[in-house]
Each structure stands twice: as structure tokens, then as C-alpha cells.
Design an enzyme around this catalytic site. Structure first.
Site, PDB file in Angstrom:
ATOM      1  N   GLU A  92      12.269  -9.824  -9.988  1.00  0.00           N
ATOM      2  CA  GLU A  92      13.726  -9.941 -10.372  1.00  0.00           C
ATOM      3  C   GLU A  92      14.501 -10.284  -8.965  1.00  0.00           C
ATOM      4  O   GLU A  92      15.472 -10.385  -8.872  1.00  0.00           O
ATOM      5  CB  GLU A  92      13.812  -8.509 -11.595  1.00  0.00           C
ATOM      6  CG  GLU A  92      13.840  -8.612 -13.030  1.00  0.00           C
ATOM      7  CD  GLU A  92      12.588  -7.623 -12.943  1.00  0.00           C
ATOM      8  OE1 GLU A  92      11.782  -7.091 -11.741  1.00  0.00           O
ATOM      9  OE2 GLU A  92      12.467  -6.726 -13.756  1.00  0.00           O
ATOM     10  N   ALA A 113       0.279  -0.974  -0.291  1.00  0.00           N
ATOM     11  CA  ALA A 113       0.117  -0.272   0.218  1.00  0.00           C
ATOM     12  C   ALA A 113       0.835   1.400  -0.233  1.00  0.00           C
ATOM     13  O   ALA A 113       0.764   2.395  -0.442  1.00  0.00           O
ATOM     14  CB  ALA A 113      -0.675  -0.117   1.078  1.00  0.00           C
ATOM     15  N   CYS A 148      13.057  -2.912 -14.670  1.00  0.00           N
ATOM     16  CA  CYS A 148      13.140  -1.570 -13.722  1.00  0.00           C
ATOM     17  C   CYS A 148      14.891  -0.408 -14.015  1.00  0.00           C
ATOM     18  O   CYS A 148      15.777  -2.030 -13.498  1.00  0.00           O
ATOM     19  CB  CYS A 148      12.822  -1.663 -12.772  1.00  0.00           C
ATOM     20  SG  CYS A 148      12.942  -1.080 -11.192  1.00  0.00           S
TER      21      CYS A 148
HETATM   22 ZN   LIG Z   1      12.356  -3.969 -11.219  1.00  0.00          ZN
END
Ligand SMILES: [Zn+2]
Ligand SMILES: [Zn+2]
Ligand SMILES: [Zn+2]
Ligand SMILES: [Zn+2]
Lengths: 146, 146, 146, 146
Positions: free
Chosen positions: D67, D58, D99
Site C-alpha cells: 500500500e 533481510a 497494517c
Molecule cells: Zn502495511
């Protein structure tokens, strides 16, 4: 390569074994920057054990704590309900308490389960996840609002 | 481009103004993923005000909360001692409480300062940073150990 | 308490001044754990300067980098479009390159803007935010999918 | 409760199986906020497989990617050397790329190993961890400096 399951029922949780596992888990810690190994041992509602350690990174914010390592391991294997987590460091004089970010991760999966903060001599303090984050920002708040 | 300083002494902190600033700060929130704007207003020991908002990211873990935005702004301008922080959301029915990660950031700079968790009607609950993280993992523990 | 604005237009960005500001910003770094100060200086599209430094935490994952400090400062003051960011450390032999998490934060606000990675002698390498994260996970991917 | 080991040697890595595992791992994703399940499958140097999924919170910054879930699982079980990781989402039109924060986590354990970014039809792009973070902030830089 398999996780070991401590024999237990939810009414008969062997706390000392859980805390011992959390101390053993420190051996895996990857902490070249802090030299501060942390271990965690998590028991799911159905009695499965997952251990975790801290995994640091040269970019400190990308590091991860032992408690969250244990949680994401369990979640990635299909568990979302937990009985208890034990946390261990090498500090002789302080109980190993989770950082705020880990407490936030714990309450995502409920406020009413147990956190055992231990010392190397296996003594411990017990609090619930919810007690560790009074007035916590729980998932229901975000979900109810959206 | 300059921060506004609320006229105040540490004995006469205008809490209502601080809370209002935290609600105004929501206007800057970058929250395209949660649509849940959060604002914060931080007063340093010497009476300087810094506001913050949440700044989200498509990769959720790279997001940052309003409270930490305010803290890093202040630190990057040379402040490390704080009087109080106010936190604001649009939730009518819940006081805006910091997440665990933010609480951890707050206690890095001391446990004995005030956190005002507010509602849009400007009502609030006050707790200290330390009360929000009982048995907190404070810097002295790591530093004493190393 | 006010940010200083470097006189410039977007066609005439004074890179050396920007890099100098990033090195000056290291002075504010709160890095008791790494002893590795990092500074950043960010120029918005309209020519406003924001500086940042790393702000560490005893719980390492709660730390924040200099680049993201600069970004959230700017966003919380109403800016979302950027020209360039300069990054500085004390490493004589390596250009100061942003960590992956910071690169992710940079591309949230566009791929086609400049990152100056410098050394203490003010020499630098320039790459765009997008070049630093090839095949990056950009906001459009998440938003288009949802 | 045991991890399944794909039969393989490091000279004969079954890429299609690895990518399939990464897609299966999406089933475990805890992503009530993004509704964007991500899966990962990691092969260690000695041929052990670990899967991961995203585990959201949250408080968005406390979320963790698939990953990194796979990496910390492997590290906490004693592995620090990796052959390859496969990443999977439900995006039909984009290869699933890690990312920036995850890329940073990958290069902590070496730059010269493979990242398979896939689509649901199991087509993929392959790049090394190092190629995904050009001029990356690698551990040697921090360690050499300190
Ligand atoms: Zn990531
Ligand atoms: Zn933690
Ligand atoms: Zn927060
Ligand atoms: Zn960074």
C-alpha cells in the site's frame, strides 16, 4: 504519466543527467514536517529511470526517504537489478548521503553498484552501496542461516 | 525488575561481560517470523547497562531490532551518551553486524563510540558507530540546514 | 536504575496513576525535530510498569514512538502480556491517540487490552487495541497462512 | 515502462478492475522472507492508477508494504489526492486489510477515501481510510500544535 528513459548503455552512463534528475525530483517531495526536500534518481540494469522523493508523515516513523521511494517504484515495476542511484538535497555544504535505513535497502539488491551523493551545484561523491555499509547485514546471511 | 549494573569505569570496560550480556539477551527475542534471535547490550557513559532483543511484527516493517530496543530503553530512562554496544546472533560464521537503520540510530547519539559485533564463541570485531556509516547523515546536517 | 512498580492487582488498576506516569515520561522524550514530546506508560499482566517516550532521528523514518518504546522495553525484559497502555502528549484539545504503526505493534500482543488516550488535564478516552484497528492484520492471519 | 490508465471518471470508478489490478500487482512482490505476496492498486483523484507490492528486506523493519509502495509512487509523480486503494493477498479466508503503518500513511492524505480489502475471488470489504483508524493521529493535530 510515463517514465522518461535516458538514452544510455551500461558502459556509457550519463552521470550528470542522472544527478540532474535527482535534483528535479525534489520538486515532488512531500515534507511539511522537515521542510527538507530530498530527491533520488535510480537507473536499473536495463537503463530504465525511476525518480523518488521523501514522503513524510505526521507520525515521523511512517515517513519514507527518496531513495527507498525510487527503489520500491522500480521493484514494483519488475526491476531488481540496478546500476546506480543519485541522491540530492538543498545542502550547499554537504554531499547528500543516504540514511542508514536506505543503505540497508540498497544492499538488499546487491553491494556492487554506485551511489552518487551530490550537491546542488551537481558536484558529487561516488561510493558503492557496499562501501556505504561496511560489514553490512546482507540477505545471504539471513538466508544461509535459515 | 531492575537493570543490573556491571561494575566498571570508562577506562576499564569489561568487553567480555558486555558481549555475554548481548548473547543472554537473545533469550527474550520475540521473533516468530524470522526465527532469528538477536541480542544487544548497551553501556551508557555513566556505566549503566541496557539489553535489547528484536521484537517482530506480523507486518514486517513494524518490527524493531535489538540494537534500537536497547537504545530507546536507555533514552527513555534519561541516557543520551553511550560508551559501547554489543550485538549478538546465533550465526557461527558471521559477526553480528547492525542493519543500516540501527546504524542510523546509533550515530544520532554520536559517531565516536564502539560497536562490538560478535559470534556465539564471543569472538568479535570492533568498529565505531561512525565507521559503520561512512559519510553518515548526522543530526548536525539537518539542524544546521534548518 | 530500577523500574518502579505501582501497587496494584489486575482487578484494581489505578488508571489515574498510569496516566500520570505517561505524562511524566514525556520528560525523557528525545524530539529535537518535532518538538512534540510523547509519553507512554504500559502495565503488564503481572503488574509491572514500563514507561516510554518518542526517540527521534535526523532520518525521520528511523524515529520511534513512545508506545513502541514502552512495548519493546517490556518484551526485552520478558513480558508479552499486557493490561493497558496510557498515552500522553501536550495537546490540550486532543486526546493522545497512537499512530497506526503503534496500533499494529499493540495488536501483535493481543486485541483485547486497553489503550488510554489522555490530555494534560488527565482526562481520557479508553478503547481496546483491537477497536483502534478494526479488521486488523493480526499475527494469526500470517501464521495460519504460512 | 508507462503506467496504464483505467478509463474512468470519479463518478464511475470501476471497482472490479481496480481490485484485479491489485491482485496482478502481487506478481511483482519481493518477499523472500515472508513468502506472503501483497498487491495494491491506487487510483488518484484525476484517475491515474499506481500499483504497488511489498518489498522486503533481510532487516525486517526496513521492509515496505504494498500500500505504501503505491502511495509513494503516486506522490513522487505529483499526486496527493486519492479516490481509492485496493489491497490483495493470497488469503482465501480473510479480506486483505492494511497494517496499521499503512493506514497511518493513508490518512496523511485524507480520511475520506475508500479502501477495498479483497480476497482472491475478488470479493471485498470497503471502509474509508478514516474508519480504519478511529481517532486517528491526523496531520492537522501536529500542525495545529506546532
Ligand atoms: Zn502495511
Ligand atoms: Zn533514508
Ligand atoms: Zn537493525
Ligand atoms: Zn506511533
Amino acid at each position: 504519466k510515463s517514465y522518461k528513459v535516458i538514452e544510455m548503455t551500461s558502459n556509457c552512463l550519463d552521470i550528470e543527467s542522472l544527478i540532474k534528475k535527482s535534483h528535479e525530483a525534489k520538486a515532488m517531495a512531500y515534507c511539511p514536517y522537515s521542510n527538507f526536500p530530498v530527491g533520488a534518481a535510480l537507473i536499473t540494469k536495463d537503463g530504465t529511470l525511476y525518480t523518488g522523493c521523501n514522503v513524510e508523515n505526521a507520525a515521523y516513523p511512517v515517513s519514507l526517504c527518496a531513495e527507498r521511494t525510487a527503489i520500491v517504484k522500480a521493484v514494483s515495476e519488475g526491476h531488481r537489478e540496478f546500476q546506480a542511484i543519485a541522491v540530492a538535497t538543498n545542502m550547499q555544504d554537504n554531499f547528500a548521503s543516504p540514511c542508514g535505513a536506505c543503505r540497508q535497502c540498497l544492499i538488499e539488491f546487491g553491494s556492487d553498484w554506485d551511489v552518487y551523493m551530490s550537491k546542488p551545484d551537481l558536484s558529487y561523491k561516488k561510493m558503492t552501496a557496499g562501501e556505504l555499509l561496511p560489514l553490512g547485514f546482507t540477505p545471504d546471511k539471513l538466508i544461509n542461516f535459515q
